[in-house]
Scaffold this motif. Sequence first.
Motif, short mmCIF file in Angstrom:
data_model
loop_
_atom_site.label_atom_id
_atom_site.label_comp_id
_atom_site.label_asym_id
_atom_site.label_seq_id
_atom_site.Cartn_x
_atom_site.Cartn_y
_atom_site.Cartn_z
N ALA A 1 -8.53 5.77 -12.10
CA ALA A 1 -7.52 5.10 -11.28
C ALA A 1 -8.20 4.36 -10.14
O ALA A 1 -9.16 4.83 -9.57
CB ALA A 1 -6.54 6.12 -10.73
N LEU A 2 -7.69 3.21 -9.83
CA LEU A 2 -8.20 2.43 -8.71
C LEU A 2 -7.56 2.95 -7.43
O LEU A 2 -6.36 2.78 -7.21
CB LEU A 2 -7.89 0.96 -8.90
N ALA A 3 -8.34 3.65 -6.61
CA ALA A 3 -7.77 4.33 -5.44
C ALA A 3 -7.59 3.37 -4.28
O ALA A 3 -8.30 3.44 -3.29
CB ALA A 3 -8.67 5.49 -5.04
N VAL A 4 -6.64 2.47 -4.40
CA VAL A 4 -6.38 1.53 -3.30
C VAL A 4 -5.20 1.99 -2.46
O VAL A 4 -4.82 1.31 -1.52
CB VAL A 4 -6.09 0.11 -3.82
N LEU A 5 -4.62 3.12 -2.79
CA LEU A 5 -3.36 3.49 -2.17
C LEU A 5 -3.47 4.58 -1.13
O LEU A 5 -2.48 4.93 -0.49
CB LEU A 5 -2.37 3.96 -3.26
N ASP A 6 -4.65 5.14 -0.94
CA ASP A 6 -4.73 6.30 -0.07
C ASP A 6 -4.46 5.98 1.38
O ASP A 6 -4.23 6.88 2.18
CB ASP A 6 -6.09 6.98 -0.21
N ALA A 7 -4.51 4.70 1.75
CA ALA A 7 -4.25 4.34 3.15
C ALA A 7 -2.81 3.93 3.40
O ALA A 7 -2.44 3.59 4.51
CB ALA A 7 -5.19 3.22 3.59
N ALA B 1 -0.87 4.13 -9.92
CA ALA B 1 -0.03 2.97 -9.63
C ALA B 1 -0.72 2.00 -8.69
O ALA B 1 -1.69 2.34 -8.03
CB ALA B 1 1.29 3.42 -9.03
N TRP B 2 -0.19 0.80 -8.66
CA TRP B 2 -0.69 -0.22 -7.76
C TRP B 2 0.53 -1.00 -7.27
O TRP B 2 1.09 -1.79 -8.03
CB TRP B 2 -1.66 -1.14 -8.49
N PRO B 3 1.00 -0.77 -6.06
CA PRO B 3 2.22 -1.42 -5.57
C PRO B 3 2.19 -2.93 -5.77
O PRO B 3 1.22 -3.59 -5.41
CB PRO B 3 2.24 -1.05 -4.08
N GLY B 4 3.27 -3.44 -6.36
CA GLY B 4 3.39 -4.87 -6.58
C GLY B 4 2.77 -5.35 -7.88
O GLY B 4 2.94 -6.51 -8.26
N CYS C 1 -2.87 -6.23 0.35
CA CYS C 1 -1.86 -6.68 -0.62
C CYS C 1 -0.97 -5.51 -1.05
O CYS C 1 0.26 -5.64 -1.13
CB CYS C 1 -2.53 -7.29 -1.85
N ALA C 2 -1.58 -4.36 -1.35
CA ALA C 2 -0.81 -3.20 -1.81
C ALA C 2 0.19 -2.75 -0.76
O ALA C 2 1.32 -2.35 -1.08
CB ALA C 2 -1.75 -2.06 -2.18
#
Length: 386
Positions: free
Chosen positions: A5-11, A22-25, A96-97
């Motif tokens: 998973a691409l961990a772009v959401l932890d922030a 998931a990736w918002p948007g 972006c997220a």
Amino acid sequence: MITDALAVLDALPPSRPAAETAWPGVDDPDVLREQVAGWLAQYANSGTRRTYALALGLPVTWADAIGGGSEPATGGRRPPAAARGRLHDVAWFRWCAARGLDPREATGAHVTAWLHALSALGAARRTQQRMLSTLSALYGHLAVTGVVSGNPAALHRGRLGLTGGARDASPTVRLTPEQLAALLAAAPTLHFAPDRAVDRLLARRAVAVVALLTLGLRISELTGLDRSDRYRTGGEDVLRVVGKGGRHREVYLTALAADALEAYLAERDRFTGAAVPALRGSAGTGSGPMIATRHGARCSRTDLYRLLRRIAAAGGPELDGVVDRVHPHALRHAYVTIALENGVPIQHVRADVGHASISTTEHYDRGLRTRATTGADAVAAAINRS
């Protein structure tokens, strides 16, 4: 294929939870990951991939996996992750997220707003330039492959205040030969128990790191070296270095660097119990990393940055006032400035350090701006005469 998973959401704020993958948007996150991976995979240098990944907000481990994950740590240990800076949460994909924006639908207005967000958090102009260049390279690739219709990062940098007629003066400290000598002298003093094998190993590694950085290497080039990258050609001892853009060059080993490296590798082989210790003029056994942790894993750039700061702090009076400004690039900067001051032709220095353009090398030539060439003293003298 990258399946992690691409961990772009932890922030993201807790009010906007999302599934781990998931990736918002983004409706097709796996497809977007593959598109980004296809771009990063073009770069042979793992350091380049890591730098670009961090600038975009991607996990470094994800970028490393693109290279095949060929650097497993010994004994389940890995170098610690780099501390997150104040811009981590506004790296492009995270920005972006947080807005539910699919990066492939971004416009120039979005990129401009993102740059303003970076500026509001105190990002220096150089940092904004670098991050925008990374973004432009990504979207240039996506445009060529038909993923997006245009490059939203292809903005007028002059209007954004991100360019000028001449390059800014370098903020990098100018280290003298005496200060480099002080660093070399301080390196083995970090460990005070020469009767302990691990302390002898770490002390010799510290000396080897400083000595190799005096060759003008980038920190990513140093951490990327394998023992097999050292060989003899034309009767000379050289290192085969992978620089920016995956370009290879040969760096000649000085006697200072060769002696420090041989002492370190021999100590390392004794410490690890290698069947055949390193011989003089040879990189020794195996094809593992040239500079390693005590457990045999490849050192990270963060590891060596911290090591150099510790060495500088122990450097004594020669380094008073500059300890907090000593970092790996400062030694690369010193190589260029000292070589130019000693009459080495600029085209030779450019080849030594792997600059793509000679104008980059010229930027380091502090000899063009010295006390003797400034008018400041003349102006002060005129004022005093008045």
